[in-house]
Design a protein around this motif. Structure first.
Motif, PDB file in Angstrom:
ATOM      1  N   ASP A  82       0.822  -1.355  -0.124  1.00 27.83           N
ATOM      2  CA  ASP A  82      -0.028   0.103   0.007  1.00 27.83           C
ATOM      3  C   ASP A  82       0.655   1.211   0.100  1.00 27.83           C
ATOM      4  O   ASP A  82       0.538   2.345  -0.752  1.00 27.83           O
ATOM      5  N   ILE A  83       1.852   1.315   0.746  1.00 27.29           N
ATOM      6  CA  ILE A  83       2.900   2.499   1.157  1.00 27.29           C
ATOM      7  C   ILE A  83       3.719   2.504  -0.315  1.00 27.29           C
ATOM      8  O   ILE A  83       3.643   3.587  -0.791  1.00 27.29           O
ATOM      9  N   CYS A  90       9.256  10.166  -8.874  1.00 25.47           N
ATOM     10  CA  CYS A  90       9.691   8.962  -8.392  1.00 25.47           C
ATOM     11  C   CYS A  90      10.031   8.297  -9.425  1.00 25.47           C
ATOM     12  O   CYS A  90       9.488   7.873 -10.435  1.00 25.47           O
ATOM     13  N   GLU A  91      11.365   7.677  -9.331  1.00 24.28           N
ATOM     14  CA  GLU A  91      11.851   6.963 -10.540  1.00 24.28           C
ATOM     15  C   GLU A  91      11.749   5.432 -10.266  1.00 24.28           C
ATOM     16  O   GLU A  91      11.536   4.485 -11.379  1.00 24.28           O
ATOM     17  N   HIS A  92      11.920   4.998  -8.776  1.00 22.09           N
ATOM     18  CA  HIS A  92      11.769   3.705  -8.615  1.00 22.09           C
ATOM     19  C   HIS A  92      11.208   3.584  -6.963  1.00 22.09           C
ATOM     20  O   HIS A  92      11.588   4.652  -6.016  1.00 22.09           O
ATOM     21  N   CYS A  93      10.557   2.670  -6.485  1.00 13.47           N
ATOM     22  CA  CYS A  93       9.923   2.629  -5.237  1.00 13.47           C
ATOM     23  C   CYS A  93       9.731   1.030  -4.930  1.00 13.47           C
ATOM     24  O   CYS A  93       9.177   0.358  -5.893  1.00 13.47           O
ATOM     25  N   ALA A  94      10.127   0.495  -3.758  1.00 11.21           N
ATOM     26  CA  ALA A  94      10.302  -0.819  -3.482  1.00 11.21           C
ATOM     27  C   ALA A  94      10.326  -1.065  -1.984  1.00 11.21           C
ATOM     28  O   ALA A  94      10.943  -0.394  -1.356  1.00 11.21           O
ATOM     29  N   TYR A  95       9.813  -2.243  -1.383  1.00 12.99           N
ATOM     30  CA  TYR A  95      10.390  -2.481  -0.074  1.00 12.99           C
ATOM     31  C   TYR A  95      11.639  -3.432  -0.226  1.00 12.99           C
ATOM     32  O   TYR A  95      11.911  -4.039  -1.234  1.00 12.99           O
ATOM     33  N   SER A 116      -2.649   5.757   7.147  1.00 10.32           N
ATOM     34  CA  SER A 116      -2.224   4.703   7.764  1.00 10.32           C
ATOM     35  C   SER A 116      -1.442   5.121   8.854  1.00 10.32           C
ATOM     36  O   SER A 116      -0.803   4.295   9.697  1.00 10.32           O
ATOM     37  N   THR A 117      -0.566   6.096   8.912  1.00 10.38           N
ATOM     38  CA  THR A 117       0.316   6.624   9.737  1.00 10.38           C
ATOM     39  C   THR A 117      -0.327   7.083  11.001  1.00 10.38           C
ATOM     40  O   THR A 117      -0.981   7.958  11.018  1.00 10.38           O
ATOM     41  N   ALA A 118       0.163   6.600  12.413  1.00 12.03           N
ATOM     42  CA  ALA A 118      -0.417   6.866  13.494  1.00 12.03           C
ATOM     43  C   ALA A 118       0.579   7.725  14.284  1.00 12.03           C
ATOM     44  O   ALA A 118       0.076   8.633  15.014  1.00 12.03           O
ATOM     45  N   GLU A 119       1.843   7.309  14.149  1.00 15.04           N
ATOM     46  CA  GLU A 119       2.972   8.076  14.725  1.00 15.04           C
ATOM     47  C   GLU A 119       4.151   8.428  13.957  1.00 15.04           C
ATOM     48  O   GLU A 119       4.509   7.674  13.162  1.00 15.04           O
ATOM     49  N   VAL A 120       4.509   9.601  14.005  1.00 18.18           N
ATOM     50  CA  VAL A 120       6.007  10.004  13.453  1.00 18.18           C
ATOM     51  C   VAL A 120       7.074   9.700  14.427  1.00 18.18           C
ATOM     52  O   VAL A 120       7.265  10.516  15.315  1.00 18.18           O
ATOM     53  N   ILE A 121       8.009   8.915  14.156  1.00 15.34           N
ATOM     54  CA  ILE A 121       8.882   8.491  15.152  1.00 15.34           C
ATOM     55  C   ILE A 121      10.226   9.568  14.671  1.00 15.34           C
ATOM     56  O   ILE A 121      10.931  10.035  15.727  1.00 15.34           O
ATOM     57  N   VAL A 140       7.827   1.585   9.983  1.00 20.71           N
ATOM     58  CA  VAL A 140       8.123   1.665   8.441  1.00 20.71           C
ATOM     59  C   VAL A 140       9.247   2.657   8.493  1.00 20.71           C
ATOM     60  O   VAL A 140       9.049   4.062   8.942  1.00 20.71           O
ATOM     61  N   ASP A 141      10.196   2.280   7.901  1.00 21.56           N
ATOM     62  CA  ASP A 141      11.444   3.309   7.789  1.00 21.56           C
ATOM     63  C   ASP A 141      11.653   3.373   6.350  1.00 21.56           C
ATOM     64  O   ASP A 141      11.857   2.633   5.463  1.00 21.56           O
TER      65      ASP A 141
END
Length: 575
Positions: A168-169, A179-184, A219-224, A241-242
């Motif tokens: 989803d992210i 954005c040229e690439h995005c992946a986990y 979906s973000t509940a807290e910013v660390i 999530v980092d």
């Protein structure tokens, strides 16, 4: 984002627990559990259905349908809120302990005022539970074991939960201009069975838009942490999530660095040093002068190190470096190699979907063959009979080849009894195309007895696959205690395949056991054990686990053409 169906499934499961805790009727709790499973496995989005549409789902009556509609209209269900108010939060925490049921949790609260896991552990050590009705020394042992399982899992989540959040992210960030690439990356890309946190990598010239977008996601509940090089958040589901952004020309180096396990990366950096190079997330550089020699793609980075591209699932420093240097890296099995699913269920037993619909969904996946394997009669709650299974066989035969030419196999999932016995006599078993056999009870037999139980099942000429062999449930139930090497050797000797069950809470066999079984010469079946149409897509998790076990298509019987598969299924009866 969590599917609306899964939100409702979790809510109804919770309500079933709340009913049980407060002493409600057992049949009512079971009705909500059944409806929860049915809605969770329903292929369409239930948030778009009215009461009449919801009642079309098996197991969902008017009262439950009205609660689902209320949930999507208001965001809550009144009766659930009322039940929650009756029960302290600590008791609800107690019922998350594997092996501790709702009624026992409530008894602990009422009699001993225990309302946390820590208080419970202390009470057991002080032997305070032994005077309570329904508790004893064995109960204490089971509860302590359940607490240990919880602590062992820690903050880790199932592979499937992490995958859904990550995809989803990635989809959201991929839409951002630049954005040229995005992946986990990380352990998720390596398909580990549980995940600590999710690593996301973006290739772009400017980092700020992506860092800001992550913190602003619903979906973000807290910013660390929020920075230029790295931003970390915690989702509403509690997952960290980092996010890191690298320049496009460093994409390959970044993916290699943030995917590999620590041990794998140490090995690749050591090779780089011996070649007079330095490897980092920014690229592969000459030590003298600092010239960058590789970074745009992982293939380029590995090639400069004298290695082939290494599949992410293998990057654990378990021999993949040596195999790559020798040119012996395996061509691991992929989802494209799978020709059929050999372990699935319908609503004849504990599945949620009629046979015709499961067959049609399997055909849409492009399978050449597909097996239906509903439970046999020794699991009494499934109420299987000879007449029911024979009627199903006629239905399977009538549908054979009707969907894009897909061939159907009529099978069953047998129960392996304490002595290794299975349901139905030999003459009845001869009528099945294949038999999966699995342990569903008596998990605590001694090691010798458990080993003998499995070996005897392997030696049955009608048993083709040992289903979810260790019986483990991740974070809930450990695997059985048996001499697995003896079991694996028996599988190889008798021509019995070992299953890699793709259900995310099983992934059984696990990767380390697969490696051991493969060394004995055993064969495998990667199956979904699907009880509904959406679960057919769980195959990807079984594939990832099989890759981590170094399996090739030749190791996996359901990559084979049907003729070769049928020969294997005949076992020694062909002789």
């Amino acid at each position: 984002m969590v599917r609306p169906n899964e939100e409702v499934e979790a809510l109804l499961h919770e309500y079933a627990d709340l009913i049980a805790i407060t002493g409600g009727e057992a049949f009512k709790a079971r009705a909500y559990e059944k409806a929860a499973r049915a809605i969770g496995g329903y292929p369409a989005d239930v948030s778009h259905l009215d009461v009449a549409g919801l009642k079309e789902i098996p197991g969902v009556g008017k009262s439950i349908a009205e609660k689902v509609v209320e949930y999507f209209r208001t965001g809550h269900v009144t009766v659930v809120e009322e039940r929650r108010a009756e029960i302290p939060a600590g008791v609800r925490q107690l019922i998350t302990i594997p092996t501790l049921g709702p009624r026992k949790a409530m008894a602990l609260y009422e009699d001993l005022h225990i309302s946390s896991v820590g208080e419970l552990a202390d009470a057991i050590k002080a032997e305070k539970l032994r005077d309570l009705k329904g508790f004893g020394e064995k109960t204490e042992e089971n509860i302590l074991h359940g607490i240990a399982l919880m602590q062992q899992a820690g903050g880790r989540i199932l592979l499937s939960t992490a995958m859904e959040a990550a995809e989803d992210i990635v989809a959201e960030l991929s839409r951002i201009t630049g954005c040229e690439h995005c992946a986990y990356a990380g352990s998720l890309r390596r398909m580990k069975e549980t995940i600590g946190d999710i690593d996301i990598l973006v290739a772009a010239r400017r980092a700020a838009p992506f860092m800001d977008a992550l913190t602003d996601l619903p979906s973000t509940a807290e910013v660390i942490a929020h920075g230029e090089k790295k931003t970390s958040i915690r989702t509403v589901k509690g997952v960290q999530v980092d996010l890191r952004v690298v320049r496009p020309d460093a994409w390959g180096a970044g993916m290699q660095y943030f995917t590999g396990s620590k041990a794998h990366n140490i090995r690749t950096r050591t090779i780089a040093v011996h070649l007079g190079l330095k490897l980092s997330e920014y690229g592969l550089f000459e030590t003298e002068g600092g010239k960058r020699v590789a970074s745009r793609s992982e293939d380029e980075v590995y090639a400069r190190l004298g290695l082939p591209w290494i599949p992410p699932a293998l990057r654990e420093d378990r021999g993949e470096i040596e195999a790559g240097l020798r040119g012996e890296l395996p061509e691991v099995v992929t989802e494209r190699d799978i020709r059929g699913d050999l372990h699935t269920h319908t609503d004849l037993t504990d599945g949620l979907t009629p046979l015709e619909d499961m067959v049609a969904a399997a055909a849409q996946r492009g399978y050449a063959y597909y097996a239906v394997t509903d439970h046999a009669p020794n699991l009494y709650m499934q109420r299987m009979t000879d007449e029911k299974i024979l009627a199903q066989r006629e239905q399977v035969r009538s549908l054979d080849g009707e969907h894009h030419g897909m061939r159907l196999l009529h099978g069953t999932e047998l129960n392996i009894g304490p002595e290794g016995e299975v349901d139905w006599p030999d003459e009845f078993l001869q009528g099945f195309d294949l038999c999966v056999a699995a342990v569903h009870s008596h998990f605590n037999l001694g090691r010798k007895a458990m080993t003998r139980r499995f070996v005897r099942a392997c030696e049955n000429p009608h048993v083709n696959i040992i289903g979810h062999p260790t019986t483990r449930l991740l974070g809930k139930r450990p695997g059985i205690d048996a001499d697995l090497d003896e079991v694996f050797a028996a599988c190889a000797r008798t021509g019995t395949a070992l299953e890699v069950d793709a259900q995310p809470d099983r992934l059984d066999l696990g990767d380390e056991d697969i490696l051991r079984a493969r060394s004995h010469g055993a064969k495998f079946a990667i199956d979904t054990d699907a009880h509904s149409i959406p679960q057919l897509a769980c195959l990807r998790y079984g594939i990832g686990t099989a890759q981590r076990g170094w399996l090739t298509p030749d190791d996996v019987i359901n990559t084979w053409p049907l003729r070769r598969l049928r020969r294997f299924l005949r076992k020694d009866r062909a002789g």
